[in-house]
Design a protein around this motif. Structure first.
Motif, mmCIF file in Angstrom:
data_model
loop_
_atom_site.group_PDB
_atom_site.id
_atom_site.type_symbol
_atom_site.label_atom_id
_atom_site.label_comp_id
_atom_site.label_asym_id
_atom_site.label_seq_id
_atom_site.Cartn_x
_atom_site.Cartn_y
_atom_site.Cartn_z
ATOM 1 N N PHE A 10 0.819 -1.214 0.000
ATOM 2 C CA PHE A 10 0.000 0.000 0.000
ATOM 3 C C PHE A 10 0.854 1.265 0.000
ATOM 4 O O PHE A 10 0.507 2.256 -0.653
ATOM 5 C CB PHE A 10 -0.942 0.008 1.210
ATOM 6 N N ALA B 22 -1.829 1.482 -4.773
ATOM 7 C CA ALA B 22 -2.652 2.623 -4.354
ATOM 8 C C ALA B 22 -2.439 3.845 -5.235
ATOM 9 O O ALA B 22 -3.317 4.709 -5.319
ATOM 10 C CB ALA B 22 -2.358 2.976 -2.895
ATOM 11 N N THR C 75 -9.611 8.874 -1.488
ATOM 12 C CA THR C 75 -8.393 8.080 -1.417
ATOM 13 C C THR C 75 -8.694 6.739 -0.771
ATOM 14 O O THR C 75 -9.654 6.604 -0.003
ATOM 15 C CB THR C 75 -7.309 8.810 -0.593
ATOM 16 N N PRO C 76 -7.891 5.706 -1.044
ATOM 17 C CA PRO C 76 -8.101 4.414 -0.390
ATOM 18 C C PRO C 76 -7.802 4.488 1.101
ATOM 19 O O PRO C 76 -7.029 5.334 1.550
ATOM 20 C CB PRO C 76 -7.128 3.487 -1.116
ATOM 21 N N GLY D 229 -8.154 0.934 -4.481
ATOM 22 C CA GLY D 229 -6.717 1.091 -4.273
ATOM 23 C C GLY D 229 -6.189 0.545 -2.975
ATOM 24 O O GLY D 229 -5.030 0.774 -2.617
ATOM 25 N N ASN D 230 -7.019 -0.174 -2.220
ATOM 26 C CA ASN D 230 -6.580 -0.764 -0.964
ATOM 27 C C ASN D 230 -5.828 -2.073 -1.199
ATOM 28 O O ASN D 230 -5.904 -2.668 -2.278
ATOM 29 C CB ASN D 230 -7.788 -1.058 -0.068
ATOM 30 N N THR D 231 -5.144 -2.532 -0.173
ATOM 31 C CA THR D 231 -4.584 -3.875 -0.170
ATOM 32 C C THR D 231 -5.322 -4.685 0.883
ATOM 33 O O THR D 231 -5.932 -4.135 1.804
ATOM 34 C CB THR D 231 -3.076 -3.851 0.133
ATOM 35 N N GLN E 103 -13.200 3.947 0.704
ATOM 36 C CA GLN E 103 -12.535 5.209 0.411
ATOM 37 C C GLN E 103 -12.693 6.162 1.594
ATOM 38 O O GLN E 103 -13.654 6.068 2.353
ATOM 39 C CB GLN E 103 -13.148 5.864 -0.842
#
Length: 489
Positions: free
Chosen positions: A67, A74, A155-156, A184-186, A482
């Motif tokens: 991340f 991300a 944003t994630p 965009g997360n892990t 998010q």
């Protein structure tokens, strides 16, 4: 060894000795293993390594590195992530038959159901969120009220711990995984003990799709592992599907940590059959709404609300539905009702049937005994003359047990439907779409269907009351992964 295991088209025992962490197969910290058995036969299907807290630490650390990588997942453009999600969908499609076979073997889901859900939904929901990620802007400019403008940037969140159940293991994993990845997360995935072999197959698909190392990490089962992840300092969000009791514990811990959490919990949904409903022409849809996956379905309409002037007819219909269903081995394509996931769960379902009899409900068909010598089978069971305050009408049984409750008039049907601590699903059955929609809007539930019930990727899915908090699917599901960043200009 784990990544080289072949497709299991025989009775071969699948043995895995590694966990999928940081994009590679890693030896676990413990040499202990979990034995996975067939719900239909009780025979051993495979073995998986036990995951320890040390393994969870390694998975969270890998997800954190992925991340925070300045050129990593991300930071990718949504279109770039969308391409990766579509590659993963293609790899899952290539393994769909084996995925369906593994899931059905483990948890008893009829393979005809598994093909339509466990083998198809993950790829479908990945493609939905890939398209959504490309379409929705990650930032917008808003005119200010006091002065200037505001830039709202999405944003994630960071590292997501996805804790998933055994009843629809792959479907419910991707309700979490697809939007989390699209944002965009892990992710660190923690499956249930009862369904592990399918997650080894998922790991193979992730590797083949070229998903960057650490973006998806998959643990197995281990003592206290879920609770450990919930409180882990390296986790930024929890997404859990499971029982209401465990959900309450997670909510309490997440509240202490001020950590975002999405909870999809239990249900005891009502099927409101109106006095003008057509039963025979809706036989398949009525079966799906109440008995899908052997009743091991959180949204199942297991309280059947029948108008008094058609009560006998409704009881006879459900009696025929239960007695006409093919009960058998989950891997037989003809099977409509398979076994319960385990001996312990079968015993729990049987105890509810015995409770219903003891409390005075009329046993129409089925009962606490089974016709099968092997496996964890429960006969489809129908109760009539059920009081809505009774245990079988109020508590989640999670098996093929339906309670038929009489009502007088639409208002009483709505009152009975709402007389439950749960609020996840539900159905209304009528030939009058406008009347059905009016009633549906008055039922206190997160989702409800008219003349059918299946969640749709494009609409938010989740519960109210003791059925959970937050939503999955739809644009709302993406928003839950998010955080908002406002810049005043």
């Amino acid at each position: 060894m784990a990544n080289a295991a072949p497709a299991n088209t025989t009775n071969e025992v699948l043995a895995y000795d590694s966990l999928f962490i940081n994009g590679e197969w890693r030896k676990p910290a413990s040499q202990d293993t979990v034995v996975v058995t067939s719900a239909s036969t009780g025979q051993i299907m495979g073995r998986m390594p036990v995951s320890t807290h040390a393994d969870a630490d390694a998975a969270v650390a890998a997800a954190r590195r992925a991340f925070t990588d300045p050129t990593g997942w991300a930071t990718w453009e949504p279109r770039q992530r969308a391409r990766a999600l579509r590659r993963l969908a293609d790899e899952l499609d290539a393994r769909k038959d084996e995925m369906a076979r593994r899931v059905s073997g483990q948890n008893g889901m009829p393979v005809s159901t598994s093909i339509n859900f466990e083998a198809a939904v993950p790829a479908g929901v990945l493609r939905y969120y890939a398209a959504l990620a490309e379409q929705l802007p990650v930032e917008e400019t808003r005119p200010g009220v006091l002065r200037g403008t505001s830039l709202v940037h999405r944003t994630p969140l960071g590292v997501v711990a996805a804790i998933v159940p055994w009843n629809f293991p792959q479907t419910l994993t991707f309700f979490k995984l697809a939007p989390a990845l699209a944002a965009g997360n892990t992710v660190v995935v923690k499956p249930s003990t009862e369904t592990l072999l399918d997650f080894a197959l998922l790991a193979q698909a992730v590797a083949a799709a070229g998903i960057p190392a650490g973006v998806i990490n998959i643990l197995s089962s281990g003592r206290g592992l879920g609770a450990y992840l919930v409180g882990h300092p390296g986790v930024d969000k929890i997404s859990f599907t499971g029982s209401t009791a465990v959900g309450r514990e997670i909510a309490g811990r997440a509240g202490q940590l001020l950590r975002p959490v999405t909870l999809e919990l239990g249900g005891k949904s009502a099927a409101i059959i109106l006095d003008d409903a057509e039963l025979e022409s809706n036989t398949e849809e009525l079966f799906i709404a109440s008995l899908l996956n052997n009743g091991q379905t959180c949204f199942a309409s297991t309280r059947i609300l029948a108008p008094r002037n058609r009560y006998t007819e409704v009881v006879e219909f459900y009696k025929a539905l239960a007695e006409g269903s093919v009960v058998g081995d989950a891997l037989d394509p003809a099977t409509q009702i398979g076994p319960m996931v385990s001996a312990g769960h079968r015993d729990k379902v049987v105890s509810y049937i015995e409770r219903g009899i003891a409390d005075g409900a009329t046993l129409v068909t089925g009962g606490p005994t089974s016709d099968h010598e092997n496996g964890w089978f429960v006969r489809p069971t129908i109760f009539a003359d059920v009081d809505n305050s009774s245990a079988i009408a109020q508590e989640e049984i999670f098996g093929p047990v339906l309670s038929i409750i009489a009502y007088e008039g639409d208002d009483e049907a709505i009152r009975i439907a709402n007389d439950s601590e749960f609020g996840l699903g539900g159905t209304v059955w009528s030939t009058d779409a406008e009347r059905a929609a009016l009633i549906a809007k008055q039922v206190q539930t997160g989702t409800i269907g008219i003349n059918h019930y299946l969640p749709d990727f494009a609409a938010p899915y989740g519960g109210v009351k003791s059925s959970g908090m937050g939503r999955e699917l739809g644009p709302e599901g993406l928003a839950h992964y998010q955080q908002l960043h406002s810049i005043y200009i």
